[in-house]
Design an enzyme around this catalytic site. Structure first.
Site, short mmCIF file in Angstrom:
data_model
loop_
_atom_site.label_atom_id
_atom_site.label_comp_id
_atom_site.label_asym_id
_atom_site.label_seq_id
_atom_site.Cartn_x
_atom_site.Cartn_y
_atom_site.Cartn_z
N SER A 58 16.33 -6.94 5.99
CA SER A 58 16.92 -5.64 6.34
C SER A 58 18.38 -5.85 6.72
CB SER A 58 16.18 -5.02 7.51
OG SER A 58 16.90 -3.93 8.03
N LYS A 108 14.10 -10.01 11.25
CA LYS A 108 14.72 -9.93 9.92
C LYS A 108 15.83 -10.99 9.79
CE LYS A 108 12.06 -6.79 8.31
NZ LYS A 108 11.20 -7.08 7.16
N ALA A 140 5.46 -6.92 3.82
CA ALA A 140 4.77 -6.29 4.95
C ALA A 140 5.56 -6.49 6.24
CB ALA A 140 3.37 -6.88 5.12
N TYR A 193 12.85 -6.17 16.09
CA TYR A 193 12.77 -6.04 14.63
C TYR A 193 13.95 -6.78 13.97
CZ TYR A 193 12.92 -3.62 10.07
OH TYR A 193 12.98 -3.33 8.72
N ASP A 214 -5.12 -8.05 7.02
CA ASP A 214 -4.04 -8.05 8.02
C ASP A 214 -3.25 -9.35 7.83
OD1 ASP A 214 -2.46 -8.32 10.35
OD2 ASP A 214 -3.87 -7.11 11.49
N SER A 228 0.79 -1.24 0.00
CA SER A 228 0.00 0.00 0.00
C SER A 228 0.82 1.28 0.00
CB SER A 228 -0.92 0.01 1.22
OG SER A 228 -0.16 0.10 2.41
N ARG A 229 2.06 1.20 0.44
CA ARG A 229 2.91 2.41 0.51
C ARG A 229 4.36 1.98 0.58
NH1 ARG A 229 0.98 2.30 6.13
NH2 ARG A 229 2.79 1.70 7.39
N GLY A 230 5.27 2.97 0.60
CA GLY A 230 6.69 2.68 0.78
C GLY A 230 7.23 1.75 -0.29
N ARG A 287 -3.26 -3.61 5.52
CA ARG A 287 -4.45 -3.44 6.37
C ARG A 287 -5.34 -2.35 5.79
NH1 ARG A 287 -1.11 -2.94 11.82
NH2 ARG A 287 0.14 -1.83 10.27
N1 LIG Z 1 12.39 1.81 5.64
C1 LIG Z 1 13.59 1.29 5.85
O1 LIG Z 1 14.56 1.99 6.19
C2 LIG Z 1 13.79 -0.19 5.64
C3 LIG Z 1 15.10 -0.68 5.62
C4 LIG Z 1 15.33 -2.02 5.41
C5 LIG Z 1 14.27 -2.89 5.22
N2 LIG Z 1 13.00 -2.39 5.25
C6 LIG Z 1 11.90 -3.35 5.01
O2 LIG Z 1 11.25 -2.99 3.80
C7 LIG Z 1 9.88 -3.41 3.86
C8 LIG Z 1 8.98 -2.22 3.54
O3 LIG Z 1 9.23 -1.20 4.51
P1 LIG Z 1 8.76 0.32 4.30
O4 LIG Z 1 9.85 1.15 4.84
O5 LIG Z 1 8.28 0.51 2.92
O6 LIG Z 1 7.56 0.35 5.39
P2 LIG Z 1 6.18 1.13 5.41
O7 LIG Z 1 6.22 2.35 4.58
O8 LIG Z 1 5.86 1.25 6.87
O9 LIG Z 1 5.19 0.06 4.72
C9 LIG Z 1 4.89 -1.16 5.35
C10 LIG Z 1 3.81 -1.85 4.57
O10 LIG Z 1 3.44 -3.05 5.27
C11 LIG Z 1 2.04 -3.00 5.56
N3 LIG Z 1 1.75 -3.69 6.80
C12 LIG Z 1 2.26 -3.44 8.03
N4 LIG Z 1 1.69 -4.25 8.93
C13 LIG Z 1 0.81 -5.04 8.24
C14 LIG Z 1 -0.09 -6.05 8.62
N5 LIG Z 1 -0.25 -6.46 9.89
N6 LIG Z 1 -0.84 -6.66 7.66
C15 LIG Z 1 -0.73 -6.26 6.36
N7 LIG Z 1 0.11 -5.30 5.94
C16 LIG Z 1 0.86 -4.69 6.88
C17 LIG Z 1 1.71 -1.50 5.63
O11 LIG Z 1 0.32 -1.22 5.41
P3 LIG Z 1 -0.73 -1.09 6.63
O12 LIG Z 1 -0.04 -0.37 7.75
O13 LIG Z 1 -1.92 -0.35 6.06
O14 LIG Z 1 -1.09 -2.49 7.00
C18 LIG Z 1 2.54 -1.01 4.44
O15 LIG Z 1 1.90 -1.32 3.22
C19 LIG Z 1 9.67 -3.97 5.28
O16 LIG Z 1 9.81 -5.37 5.25
C20 LIG Z 1 10.81 -3.36 6.06
O17 LIG Z 1 11.15 -4.13 7.19
C21 LIG Z 1 12.73 -1.07 5.45
#
Ligand SMILES: NC(=O)c1ccc[n+]([C@@H]2O[C@H](COP(=O)([O-])OP(=O)(O)OC[C@H]3O[C@@H](n4cnc5c(N)ncnc54)[C@H](OP(=O)(O)O)[C@@H]3O)[C@@H](O)[C@H]2O)c1
Length: 252
Positions: free
Chosen positions: A149, A166, A97, A162, A69, A23-25, A46
């Site tokens: 990650s 990972k 997610a 977290y 979810d 949905s985002r990111g 969600r």
């Molecule tokens: N951002 C960073 O610096 C970073 C670095 C390394 C790895 N990552 C990894 O990259 C991936 C994406 O991260 P992001 O930074 O893009 O995060 P984000 O912007 O917070 O997006 C997370 C996504 O997961 C969904 N999500 C969370 N809880 C959920 C649930 N219970 N059921 C269904 N969907 C759920 C969220 O939608 P809803 O909240 O609406 O459910 C959203 O679509 C993750 O695996 C994260 O650990 C991130």
């Protein structure tokens, strides 16, 4: 016992991919990228954001989205069945997610700890089992990409639970690749920190510190992660059971 000298047929490129947290990111960027590449994509979170809903409106025959979810196994099962009816059998899964963390371990409540583990580790393992069972039952091959990650390999304060999830997914990636014997290619992509709602908790000082430690001189961009995910889903390689780090050598 299979003959070890016989090579398994290559796993074809994925054509129908399920992206959790689309949905985002980074998840939304992956959905957009795969649609641009001509694939059929199922995505849930969600909350279905206007951006994800717009993609579904633009590509109605190639997109299936829903509000699910990932920790609700029955809802996930129903979504997978509906997505396959709409798009055809899923032959690619991106476990994206996840929820972040911003609390020292000593200050993290038991319920918060359990929530992080359930969302980031138990739920993707269950989703993977569900998708792989369907692939194998129908005699199909496929590909799995786990978004993990750099925290699975390097230490960061405030991210203990977290990081554990990972690192757990990285370990599961290796064992599942072995278990599936080449019928499904299983890999992980471990990005460094990138700007998103999840990383918004990082302060300027922490971000500056990461950039200073990064030879390429900038934070990872989601756009720099996309080709790696697409390659693991689409290209004919022998990459299996690996964790590919995308962080500009910040962690080296
Ligand atoms: N951002 C960073 O610096 C970073 C670095 C390394 C790895 N990552 C990894 O990259 C991936 C994406 O991260 P992001 O930074 O893009 O995060 P984000 O912007 O917070 O997006 C997370 C996504 O997961 C969904 N999500 C969370 N809880 C959920 C649930 N219970 N059921 C269904 N969907 C759920 C969220 O939608 P809803 O909240 O609406 O459910 C959203 O679509 C993750 O695996 C994260 O650990 C991130």
């Amino acid at each position: 016992m299979s003959d070890p000298t016989m090579s398994a047929p290559a796993v074809p490129p994925s054509t129908v991919v399920l992206v959790s947290g689309g949905s985002r990111g980074l998840g939304l960027a992956i959905v957009t990228d795969l649609l641009d590449a001509g694939l059929r994509v199922a995505a849930f979170a969600r909350t279905v954001t206007p951006e994800l809903a717009k993609l579904a409106d633009t590509h109605p025959g190639r997109t299936h989205v829903g509000s699910v979810d990932v920790t609700d196994l029955a809802a996930v099962q129903a979504f997978v069945r509906a997505a396959e009816q709409h798009l055809g059998p899923i032959d690619g899964l991106v476990n994206n997610a996840a929820v972040g963390q911003d609390s020292l371990h000593v200050h993290t409540a038991t319920a918060d700890l359990a929530g992080i583990v359930e969302t980031n580790l138990t739920a993707p393992l269950q989703l993977t089992r569900l998708v792989v069972r369907r692939m194998l039952a129908q005699g199909r091959r496929g590909r799995i990409v786990n978004i993990t990650s750099i925290c699975g390999q390097r230490g960061f304060p405030g991210l203990v639970a977290y990081s554990a999830t990972k690192g757990g997914m990285d370990a599961a990636t290796r064992s599942l690749a072995r278990e599936l014997g080449g019928r499904v290619l299983v890999n992980a992509v471990a990005p460094g920190f990138f700007a998103s709602e999840m990383s918004a908790v990082l302060g300027r000082t922490q971000l500056d510190q990461i950039v200073r430690r990064t030879p390429t001189g900038h934070l990872t961009e989601p756009d720099e992660v996309l080709p790696v995910v697409r390659m693991l889903l689409r290209e004919q390689t022998n990459i299996n059971g690996q964790v590919l780090v995308v962080d500009g050598a910040a962690s080296i």
